[in-house]
Design a protein around this motif. Structure first.
Motif: not given
Length: 390
Positions: A137-138, A232
């Motif tokens: 996700h990041k 995202d």
């Protein structure tokens, strides 16, 4: 009716010929593998640009009586030559570093369909037999997975020709123990994706990652009434549009990614710049060596003093050692207002005498030097024939 039957017959012939072309391309790549294997035990470089140029000239001359123009032949065979170069490069690198070629776990940003996912698939297709996908996700999650051994490699966007540097990734490179071991350039074709046959007038909300919004700002300015929703990743945006299944929502993303979510393209090539490419880096726990037979890049992180001309002095050292710099990016130093560190990409092999001498000299005038990685350059600059005549 007769015309339709004739058209089907012609299309069948084209499909058969396309299959034959695929077999020939695979056979040609097989010969490239054989060429690479002959170069393992000698020092010959992968590329022979004079031979490439001569090959193009010969092919152009052979194509003329067949009704094929020189521009078409040049563009086609430049792609074929690039594939041959990168195929040979991967083989020599595997041999030097004893890299397993079976399965690799790759961490990337977003679920399936994101640009990072596509880049991971393209990179691994040339270097590994099988890809195990680890979506994140990041950007920080990508570093963490590789640092903790849950993935062998991470792939991260580092710069785009339209929107510039990806600062979040540069900042994370400051503190990681990982090394850059590869790169890949991916053409970015931002599309407007919807479910079904949606009309532009029906759209009210558009989802995407901040980067596509920034890169397509001129197109979006034509629709000031659209509500922009940040996600995202582009794949998350596409998933949201697919889940809502409404004519009033759309996503900015790739056509290939949209196909994975059964989305339709209603607008193509939306970036502000016609040529829109993103450069991705590949990170791993261990650094690699790069054979002198392939062009190499080295990425450094320099912290200079605050005296006037400190950066210029560092760059002069590179110039004096005949080292070509291709990228210079500055980032602030945490906890030290108005002080900066510099990321530098150079076209040089870390093992070369010139590079070692430059590092020695740089160490005397900089406060710190961190080598982020030495890796093969995947930017195969095509040669041009002597002269193209229609």
């Amino acid at each position: 009716m007769e015309n339709s039957t004739n058209l089907l017959k012609v299309r069948e012939k084209i499909s058969q010929l396309d299959s034959e072309l695929l077999n020939l391309l695979a056979k040609r790549r097989g010969y490239a593998v054989e060429v690479a294997e002959t170069k393992i035990d000698d020092s010959r470089p992968i590329r022979d640009k004079d031979r490439e140029r001569q090959l193009l000239d010969v092919l152009i001359n052979k194509g003329k009586p067949l009704g094929l123009d020189g521009f078409y032949i040049t563009r086609l065979f430049q792609m074929i030559i690039e594939d041959s170069v990168l195929t040979q490069q991967a083989i020599l690198q595997k041999h030097l570093n004893l890299t397993p070629s079976d399965t690799a776990r790759f961490a990337f940003l977003g679920p399936k369909g994101s640009y990072s996912h596509i880049a991971a698939r393209q990179y691994s297709a040339r270097h590994f037999d099988q890809l195990v996908e680890c979506s994140c996700h990041k950007f920080q999650d990508i570093f963490s997975l590789v640092e903790n051994g849950q993935a062998e490699y991470g792939i991260l966007p580092i710069e785009n020709t339209s929107s510039g540097a990806i600062n979040d990734v540069y900042d994370l490179l400051q503190n990681t123990s990982l090394s850059i071991v590869g790169e890949i350039r991916l053409p970015i074709n931002h599309c407007l994706l919807t479910t079904g046959n949606t009309d532009l007038s029906q759209i009210k909300t558009v989802y995407s990652h901040p980067q596509p919004f920034q890169q397509c700002s001129q197109y979006l300015a034509q629709f000031p009434h659209w509500e922009i929703k940040y996600c995202d990743s582009t794949s998350t945006a596409m998933q949201m549009v697919a889940d809502q299944n409404s004519p009033s929502v759309a996503a900015l993303g790739s056509e290939a990614g949209g196909a994975l979510y059964d989305l339709s393209v209603i607008e193509h090539n939306l970036a502000n710049q016609q040529i829109n490419m993103t450069r991705f880096i590949v990170v791993a726990p261990q650094s690699i060596e790069v054979t002198e037979q392939v062009p190499a890049k080295t990425t450094l992180l320099l912290t200079t003093g605050q005296q006037a001309g400190a950066l210029v002095d560092a760059l002069v050292i590179l110039k004096n050692n005949k080292i070509i710099m291709s990228k210079l990016e500055s980032r602030p130093i945490n906890g030290k207002p108005w002080e900066e560190m510099f990321y530098v990409d150079v076209h040089a092999n870390l093992r070369s005498d010139n590079m070692q001498q430059a590092l020695k000299e740089l160490s005397t005038i900089t406060r710190s030097i961190k080598i982020l990685g030495c890796y093969p350059s995947e930017n195969v600059v095509p040669v041009e024939p002597e002269k193209i005549t229609p």
